[in-house]
Design a protein around this motif. Structure first.
Motif, PDB file in Angstrom:
ATOM      1  N   LYS A 280      40.796-129.037  73.803  1.00  0.00           N
ATOM      2  CA  LYS A 280      40.913-127.603  73.269  1.00  0.00           C
ATOM      3  C   LYS A 280      41.416-126.926  74.933  1.00  0.00           C
ATOM      4  O   LYS A 280      41.836-126.511  74.615  1.00  0.00           O
ATOM      5  N   SER A 281      40.503-127.432  75.380  1.00  0.00           N
ATOM      6  CA  SER A 281      40.512-127.303  76.923  1.00  0.00           C
ATOM      7  C   SER A 281      41.140-127.113  77.543  1.00  0.00           C
ATOM      8  O   SER A 281      42.082-126.340  78.947  1.00  0.00           O
TER       9      SER A 281
ATOM     10  N   ARG B 190      43.485-126.478  82.798  1.00  0.00           N
ATOM     11  CA  ARG B 190      43.328-125.897  82.049  1.00  0.00           C
ATOM     12  C   ARG B 190      44.463-124.277  81.931  1.00  0.00           C
ATOM     13  O   ARG B 190      45.096-124.038  83.176  1.00  0.00           O
TER      14      ARG B 190
ATOM     15  N   ASP C 136      44.706-127.675  76.303  1.00  0.00           N
ATOM     16  CA  ASP C 136      45.306-126.716  75.298  1.00  0.00           C
ATOM     17  C   ASP C 136      46.407-127.537  74.774  1.00  0.00           C
ATOM     18  O   ASP C 136      47.592-127.773  75.235  1.00  0.00           O
ATOM     19  N   MET C 137      46.079-128.991  74.687  1.00  0.00           N
ATOM     20  CA  MET C 137      46.788-130.283  74.358  1.00  0.00           C
ATOM     21  C   MET C 137      46.517-130.346  72.952  1.00  0.00           C
ATOM     22  O   MET C 137      45.887-130.338  71.908  1.00  0.00           O
ATOM     23  N   GLU C 138      47.311-131.118  71.695  1.00  0.00           N
ATOM     24  CA  GLU C 138      47.514-131.148  70.653  1.00  0.00           C
ATOM     25  C   GLU C 138      46.515-133.478  70.873  1.00  0.00           C
ATOM     26  O   GLU C 138      47.192-134.253  72.504  1.00  0.00           O
TER      27      GLU C 138
ATOM     28  N   ARG D 290      52.314-128.143  72.070  1.00  0.00           N
ATOM     29  CA  ARG D 290      51.702-128.437  73.062  1.00  0.00           C
ATOM     30  C   ARG D 290      51.807-129.655  74.162  1.00  0.00           C
ATOM     31  O   ARG D 290      52.321-130.544  72.432  1.00  0.00           O
TER      32      ARG D 290
ATOM     33  N   GLY E 128      43.863-120.986  66.856  1.00  0.00           N
ATOM     34  CA  GLY E 128      43.519-121.720  68.132  1.00  0.00           C
ATOM     35  C   GLY E 128      41.729-121.448  68.104  1.00  0.00           C
ATOM     36  O   GLY E 128      41.479-121.854  69.284  1.00  0.00           O
ATOM     37  N   SER E 129      40.885-120.283  67.816  1.00  0.00           N
ATOM     38  CA  SER E 129      40.177-120.257  68.251  1.00  0.00           C
ATOM     39  C   SER E 129      38.665-120.641  66.439  1.00  0.00           C
ATOM     40  O   SER E 129      39.274-121.077  64.917  1.00  0.00           O
TER      41      SER E 129
ATOM     42  N   THR F 273      54.587-127.469  67.030  1.00  0.00           N
ATOM     43  CA  THR F 273      53.979-127.474  68.429  1.00  0.00           C
ATOM     44  C   THR F 273      54.781-128.103  69.177  1.00  0.00           C
ATOM     45  O   THR F 273      55.436-128.590  69.017  1.00  0.00           O
TER      46      THR F 273
END
Length: 363
Positions: free
Chosen positions: A201-202, A363, A204-206, A172, A115-116, A170
């Motif tokens: 990304k901010s 977020r 936390d979604m696909e 997400r 995730g990073s 996932t």
């Protein structure tokens, strides 16, 4: 005695790729993974095309492509904006081999680990990129592919002895972003720094990115595809291609926009649906285009469509484009129309603020 058949072109290419990666790994043998390997998830793709020349994702369904007319739209749908290869591995080196199908290809690939961000690298002259020094533990990997230009992935390469498994499904939430070149983000610094990628990304979604350069014309079949695709948040950026191409007149644009958004709503009656009108473009604001409207007038029509629907639907949210990218940011337009890399970073940050302060997403 019969002579052995010479290797065909694909065998020669694969041998050269393997030799190149072996050299980069210190002369040891590397593990080649075919791009059609079932352990790889092509996240963000509607469908994936596999062939002897490699694999590529499609952002519209290839099996139904005749229902999405226009070579321009189809060309953009074959570009990899927002598409990433997802798997788990303990490799300390991950390589990607790309065959460019045109000379328009943006040349960066990004890597995320657990995730990073773990790196961003430029494709070399042979279409290769390698990420080295990765942690030896089993980890989740996302390889973000170039957002512009047509390509095929011809292979992945892992360090010797590495293991690879499929990533778990996932949980997400899903974000769909639809728009023009300003959503495809050709001039973003890298694939994961487009505004849709940064917002996803901010939050936390696909991400499913339906940014189609020059091809955001409110196609009914695209509305139907969005309607039928899972989504927890839909963001639409409407108007600039209509203004530039004269797709609709003042008479026909508003009803078309109402129909497009209503079709999406049919499949996602409760998900937030965000409508963003065109961001600022100083030279076009008061210039009458092929639609018979100035950009300022067309913007008001987009906003009218959102407001009319929001009268009876409090999950439809209007964001006026200049509120997130206005005259104060005009110097971040590299050509008077498209944001620069810094402009896309600003747009993402401003949009996230609007989503959060408006209670649309957190977020």
């Amino acid at each position: 005695m019969a002579k052995p058949c010479p290797p065909d072109g694909e065998q020669v290419r694969e041998r050269k790729e393997r030799d190149s990666w072996a050299c980069s790994a210190g002369g040891t043998s590397v593990i080649r993974i075919e791009p059609n390997d079932e352990r790889i998830v092509w996240a963000g793709a509607a469908e994936v095309e596999h062939g002897r020349a490699g694999s590529r994702g499609w952002r519209l369904p290839l099996s139904r492509l005749p229902l999405f007319p226009g070579e321009g739209l189809r060309s953009r749908a074959a570009m990899q904006a927002g598409i990433r290869l997802v798997f788990r591995t303990d490799a300390t080196v991950i390589g990607v081999a790309v065959a460019a199908l045109d000379d328009l290809l943006t040349d960066r690939i990004d890597l995320f680990v657990d995730g990073s961000t773990a790196g961003s690298a430029v494709l070399d002259a042979d279409g290769h990129v390698a990420f080295r020094g990765l942690p030896p533990a089993m980890k989740s990997v996302e390889v973000w592919l170039p957002q512009y230009g047509e390509l095929r992935i011809t292979g992945l390469f892992l360090s010797p002895g590495a293991r690879m498994v499929a990533a778990p499904a996932t949980e997400r939430r899903e974000l769909i972003a639809y728009g023009s070149s300003i959503t495809q983000c050709r001039s973003a610094a890298s694939p994961s720094t487009t505004w849709p990628a940064m917002v996803a990304k901010s939050l936390d979604m696909e991400l499913t990115c339906l940014g189609f350069g020059s091809e955001c014309h409110l196609d009914p079949m695209i509305a139907r595809w969005i309607r039928d695709h899972p989504a927890d948040l839909v963001i639409t950026c409407l108007g600039i291609n209509v203004y530039g191409s004269g797709t609709f007149s003042q008479r026909s644009f508003l009803p078309t926009a109402l129909g497009f958004l209503s079709t999406i709503r049919d499949g996602h009656p409760d998900a937030p649906l965000v409508v963003i009108s065109p961001i600022v473009s100083p030279d076009r604001e008061n210039l009458v285009g092929p639609t018979g409207m100035t950009l300022a007038r067309l913007r008001s029509e987009v906003e009218m469509a959102a407001m009319l629907l929001a009268d009876t639907d409090n999950a439809i949210h209007l964001i006026s484009g200049p509120e997130i990218f206005g005259p104060e940011q005009a110097d971040l337009l590299h050509d008077g129309l498209h944001p620069s890399a810094a402009g896309y970073a600003h747009l993402a940050a401003a949009l996230l603020t609007k989503l959060e302060t408006g209670g649309i997403a957190a977020r």
